[in-house]
Design a protein around this motif. Structure first.
Motif, short mmCIF file in Angstrom:
data_model
loop_
_atom_site.label_atom_id
_atom_site.label_comp_id
_atom_site.label_asym_id
_atom_site.label_seq_id
_atom_site.Cartn_x
_atom_site.Cartn_y
_atom_site.Cartn_z
N VAL A 251 10.62 -34.68 11.14
CA VAL A 251 10.35 -33.30 11.55
C VAL A 251 10.82 -32.34 10.46
O VAL A 251 10.11 -31.39 10.11
N ALA A 252 12.01 -32.59 9.93
CA ALA A 252 12.54 -31.72 8.87
C ALA A 252 11.65 -31.73 7.64
O ALA A 252 11.38 -30.67 7.04
N HIS A 253 11.17 -32.91 7.24
CA HIS A 253 10.30 -33.00 6.06
C HIS A 253 8.97 -32.28 6.30
O HIS A 253 8.44 -31.63 5.41
N ALA A 254 8.42 -32.41 7.53
CA ALA A 254 7.16 -31.73 7.84
C ALA A 254 7.34 -30.22 7.77
O ALA A 254 6.47 -29.50 7.24
N ALA A 255 8.47 -29.72 8.28
CA ALA A 255 8.73 -28.28 8.22
C ALA A 255 8.95 -27.83 6.78
O ALA A 255 8.47 -26.76 6.37
N ASP A 304 0.66 -36.65 15.66
CA ASP A 304 1.96 -37.04 15.13
C ASP A 304 2.66 -35.81 14.58
O ASP A 304 2.09 -34.71 14.51
N VAL A 305 3.92 -35.97 14.18
CA VAL A 305 4.71 -34.86 13.68
C VAL A 305 4.09 -34.24 12.42
O VAL A 305 4.10 -33.01 12.25
N GLU A 306 3.52 -35.09 11.58
CA GLU A 306 2.93 -34.60 10.32
C GLU A 306 1.74 -33.68 10.57
O GLU A 306 1.41 -32.84 9.74
N THR A 307 1.10 -33.83 11.73
CA THR A 307 -0.01 -32.96 12.10
C THR A 307 0.45 -31.79 12.97
O THR A 307 0.06 -30.64 12.76
N GLY A 308 1.29 -32.10 13.95
CA GLY A 308 1.67 -31.10 14.94
C GLY A 308 2.61 -30.03 14.42
O GLY A 308 2.47 -28.85 14.78
N VAL A 309 3.59 -30.41 13.60
CA VAL A 309 4.56 -29.42 13.13
C VAL A 309 3.91 -28.33 12.28
O VAL A 309 4.11 -27.14 12.53
N PRO A 310 3.10 -28.68 11.25
CA PRO A 310 2.47 -27.59 10.48
C PRO A 310 1.52 -26.74 11.32
O PRO A 310 1.40 -25.53 11.10
N ALA A 311 0.85 -27.36 12.30
CA ALA A 311 -0.02 -26.57 13.18
C ALA A 311 0.81 -25.55 13.96
O ALA A 311 0.39 -24.39 14.15
N TYR A 312 1.99 -25.96 14.40
CA TYR A 312 2.89 -25.05 15.12
C TYR A 312 3.40 -23.95 14.20
O TYR A 312 3.41 -22.76 14.57
N LEU A 313 3.80 -24.30 12.99
CA LEU A 313 4.33 -23.29 12.08
C LEU A 313 3.24 -22.31 11.65
O LEU A 313 3.51 -21.13 11.42
N ASP A 314 1.99 -22.80 11.55
CA ASP A 314 0.87 -21.87 11.32
C ASP A 314 0.80 -20.84 12.45
O ASP A 314 0.58 -19.65 12.20
N TRP A 315 0.96 -21.30 13.68
CA TRP A 315 0.90 -20.40 14.84
C TRP A 315 2.04 -19.38 14.76
O TRP A 315 1.84 -18.18 15.00
N LEU A 316 3.25 -19.87 14.44
CA LEU A 316 4.39 -18.95 14.34
C LEU A 316 4.16 -17.89 13.25
O LEU A 316 4.51 -16.73 13.43
N ALA A 317 3.55 -18.31 12.17
CA ALA A 317 3.29 -17.37 11.07
C ALA A 317 2.31 -16.30 11.50
O ALA A 317 2.43 -15.12 11.10
N ARG A 318 1.33 -16.69 12.33
CA ARG A 318 0.34 -15.71 12.81
C ARG A 318 0.92 -14.76 13.84
O ARG A 318 0.48 -13.61 13.94
#
Length: 320
Positions: A251-255, A304-318
């Motif tokens: 999770v940390a690496h994905a973030a 998986d985390v490699e897909t879900g975490v960046p999708a979440y952080l994209d949402w947070l950025a928006r």
């Protein structure tokens, strides 16, 4: 009409948005808005009405039917794993859900409710069977006891009743949860503030940051809930994770990769000593046995985390 309890909370509000995406707006949200910040989870959603959770309970105990109700998604609960006021937790989680079940059964309204993977305690087997269940806190015990209350009744209930044992959920609309928010949310904030992530050191035979959990994106949670809405023949108690444990380091690496892709500096990891007060009380490994839900007919893949975490952080950025 569809009723969503806990509809201003994390998973409940995402279910409301999932219903809206289907064009469904005839939604009654039930919640406790003592923490008014939760209203932000619904500010871009369309609902029919709102009721306080205590008013709703009084009305269902009085037998009110609310017209034609298509289904109830019951996400409302005291979800704090550190709450030791047992009388409060049992009233809000156990007794409330028993009353809602009785109302749904009498009205023949499908009930899809949130159970929890915390019922398994330390594991290591995470399968929907009594021999693997040993809750370690009041929240877990309240969820466990309702599942036990439901099990002997299931065969005789004529309408759909489903309990979903959520594993480690992360994703949009959890910002109000504070310390109970996901590690993905906390890692994102840590990286934004200092450029570094803080993780526990080794424990229970796992290396630093290598403790493993079944992390599931809330969009997958919503997809299963809506599939059940479309599948009234399915009843039972089911795990809901990805079926694939991943490490906190993952999770940390994905973030970190996401932050670097935005041109931000940093991305190191600081490992801190494992706290003494968590020794023997910390789930160093969770992984959902997904056989039951798959056998019931759900065949879609999970992020998986490699897909879900960046999708979440994209949402947070928006959404800021």
């Amino acid at each position: 009409m569809i009723i969503v309890t806990g509809g201003a909370g994390f998973i409940g509000s995402n279910i409301v948005h999932g219903l809206n995406a289907r064009g469904i707006r005839d939604i009654l949200v039930v919640d406790d808005l003592t923490d008014g910040r939760k209203c932000l989870n619904l500010s871009d959603a369309d609902i029919l009405d709102y009721l306080d959770k205590d008013d709703f309970l009084a009305r269902i105990q009085a037998g009110e039917r609310f017209g034609a109700v298509e289904a109830v998604f019951h996400e409302g609960a005291c979800s704090s794993t550190t709450e030791w006021d047992g009388r409060f937790v049992m009233k809000v989680n156990y007794e409330y859900t028993k009353a809602l079940l009785a109302w749904c059964v009498a009205a023949r309204v499908p009930l899809i409710y949130a159970s929890s993977a915390s019922v398994y305690g330390m594991g290591p087997v995470f399968r929907e069977a009594r021999e693997f269940e040993q809750p370690l806190n009041m929240y877990a015990y309240s969820k466990f006891l309702f599942d036990c209350h439901l099990r002997p009744q299931l065969a005789g209930i004529g309408s759909q009743v489903v309990g979903l044992r959520y594993f480690n959920v992360y994703g949009p609309r959890e910002q109000h949860k504070g310390s109970m928010a996901s590690v993905a949310f906390h890692f994102h904030n840590q990286l934004a503030e200092s450029g570094r992530v803080r993780l526990f050191g080794g424990s229970d035979g796992y290396g630093p940051g290598e403790q493993r959990r079944d992390f599931i994106h809330v969009d997958d949670i919503v997809a299963v809930n809506l599939w059940l809405l479309d599948s009234p023949q399915v009843s039972g108690i089911f795990n809901l994770g990805t079926g694939r444990a991943q490490s906190f380091n993952d999770v940390a690496h994905a973030a970190t990769r996401w932050h670097r892709a935005q041109g931000r500096e940093g991305g190191g990891i600081d490992y801190i000593a494992f706290p003494d007060h968590l020794k023997g009380r910390y789930q160093s490994f969770t992984e959902a046995d997904m056989g039951a839900l798959r056998a019931a007919g759900y065949d879609r893949p999970f992020m998986d985390v490699e897909t879900g975490v960046p999708a979440y952080l994209d949402w947070l950025a928006r959404h800021g």
